[in-house]
Design a protein around this motif. Structure first.
Motif: not given
Lengths: 329, 329
Positions: A10-12, A14-19, A49-58, A138-145
């Protein structure tokens, strides 16, 4: 720590994976749908979810094979809706988790007995407290994104585990609070979903900012009552670890619990609302869990009562709010 | 009680007069400008504030003659900006207030010594505690104008005065809390203006909902610290009497303190901001008063410090917020 297996898409999550990937932690990631897995492995984008976030595939390896992902790292992060957690766990061979550390970021009570996520993990897999941690804040995923400044709480009884996790999540836009009150933090994270629902109902019923402030003031009190009854009251509750998510959920237009409640407040039935929303509102299940908990503890919690009577007893939301108005100060 | 003299012509005064006249309390009303007085006496409309509200002229008598209005009733309600209160009081003959009861709804510290409004009234006019009351609560005037449900706190050490005042303000859309902690309620009402300013700055600096929740969580803690230092901590702080106005001011787009802070956050100077806004932002003066109070009490209050350093020491708002980020949890 250099590797974590993440369960949930989900979005949360995804946000955690981004970090994590920004911090060069290798993420093995279980998601249910093949289309998500392919888009993530090919382009670093979660299409849902958070499809505007590009994650590092490495630093990322997604898969629909749950057992494989569980085997890949010695630390597992579960980020799934509480309602799906028991069925997910029933498909997992407990031997796969032997000796592993488990982090949960599940904001609802679990199963028919309404236990905390960490307690469920302990019961179901025999994972001791020193192998567990909880993420909150306070973790709205969108803002972490978007990389907007926020605070996250990492909670564990095991200090060396806390110290290991801190650099995995700490970043320019993310301040980390370390905490040991697992149970209190989990209850706060669960309760806030009920508050979000009830604030949404108030909005749907066309109450204004003044009433919303009265509601949230009393919600903070209810949370305090609950935590005191659970004997965790010596902690400072007025900080982002306990109140951050409650305030975000109560006030942010992003909140799905608030959106769910708003439709109820506008007169839609629970069934119609569930059909209209494609995301799961954690507050729906949390209401039942906390209602039972408050009852068991002998606590009078008018906000939880209101949510329960509207959602589960199908009482009219307008008359329940008239009653609520008289039960808060 | 059937008659009250109201001193002050802003939006909050107008909202209070609306409630009083609806409850058939005769209001003698001092306003500074003749054009307001005429429009009120002729049509029941305050052309400058809440002009969408039509007041009942049968219960209303407006005048620009302060001494006349003070003589007309035995209960006086002062609803003016704290910055104007000392100069207003200096024009009043103390003999005019002899034996009268005084209600204040002034949300700022008063004068160079930064005293509470009730203390200023006591010092300046020799009005004893049993003749005083304070109005507080989550009170955005606009919503009272629209008849939206809210809660108001009436505070006095004198129980019979509280009982007298209750029916004057109670109505279908207004629930009344009675309270005895005058000092704590006044400090909460003053502190919330500083919070509004700082939340506005955060908004102007483009912080998101997550950070705002962290900020407000810590503001609740600061207020708690302040009230504990003032020895009023035995009271339940998580209710609308203490937190209602804080939450409204922090989150509502109506708040003038928040608008003031937002301009500061966007890079305008204090002077430019003051020129751009036609309303007085109470938080500006409150910041100086509370900064001094916190210093005198030896309290570390990072949110107040931030407001003070930006507004009075002219420090850069961006760097002050970087500092603030590290001082809240």
């Amino acid at each position: 720590m250099t590797e974590i297996s993440v369960i949930g898409g989900g979005s949360w999550a995804t946000a955690l994976v981004k970090i994590l990937t920004e911090n060069k932690v290798r993420v093995f990631w279980y998601l249910r749908r093949q289309v998500q897995v392919e888009a993530l492995n090919d382009e670093g984008i979660n299409p849902d979810y958070l499809s505007f976030v590009k994650l590092d595939t490495n630093y990322l390896q997604a898969s629909t094979d749950l057992n494989l992902v569980l085997q890949q790292a010695s630390t597992i992060l579960f980020v799934v809706p509480s309602a799906h957690f028991p069925s997910l766990c029933s498909t997992i061979d407990p031997n796969l988790l032997q000796g592993k550390k488990i982090i949960t970021s599940i904001k609802g009570t679990v199963g028919e007995d309404n236990v905390l996520p960490s307690a469920f993990v302990a019961q179901h897999f025999g994972v001791e407290a020193y192998r567990q941690a909880v993420l909150a804040g306070p973790c709205h995923a969108e803002e972490i994104g978007m990389g907007k400044k926020t605070y996250m709480t990492i909670c564990s009884a095991n200090d060396s585990f806390l110290q290991q996790l801190r650099p995995c999540f700490s970043s320019r836009y993310l301040a980390i609070n370390l905490h040991t009150d697992l149970c209190g933090i989990e209850y706060a994270a669960i309760y806030k979903n009920v508050v979000g629902l009830v604030c949404g109902m108030a909005k749907g019923l066309n109450y204004g900012d003044n009433f919303m402030a009265v509601l949230v003031s009393n919600a903070i009190y209810e949370l305090q009552l609950l935590l005191e009854a659970l004997h965790v009251s010596e902690n400072r509750i007025a900080c982002s670890s306990y109140l951050g998510d409650l305030l975000v959920t109560a006030y942010s237009p992003h909140s799905r619990n608030r959106s769910f409640g708003e439709l109820i407040g506008r007169g839609y039935s629970v069934e119609q609302t569930q059909n209209a929303m494609s995301m799961v509102a954690e507050g729906y299940a949390a209401t039942q869990g906390l209602y039972q908990t408050a009852k068991d503890l002998g606590l009078n919690m008018p906000i939880i009562n209101t949510a329960y009577r509207v959602l589960y007893n199908h009482m009219a939301v307008t008359s329940e709010f008239k009653l609520l108005e008289r039960n808060i100060i």
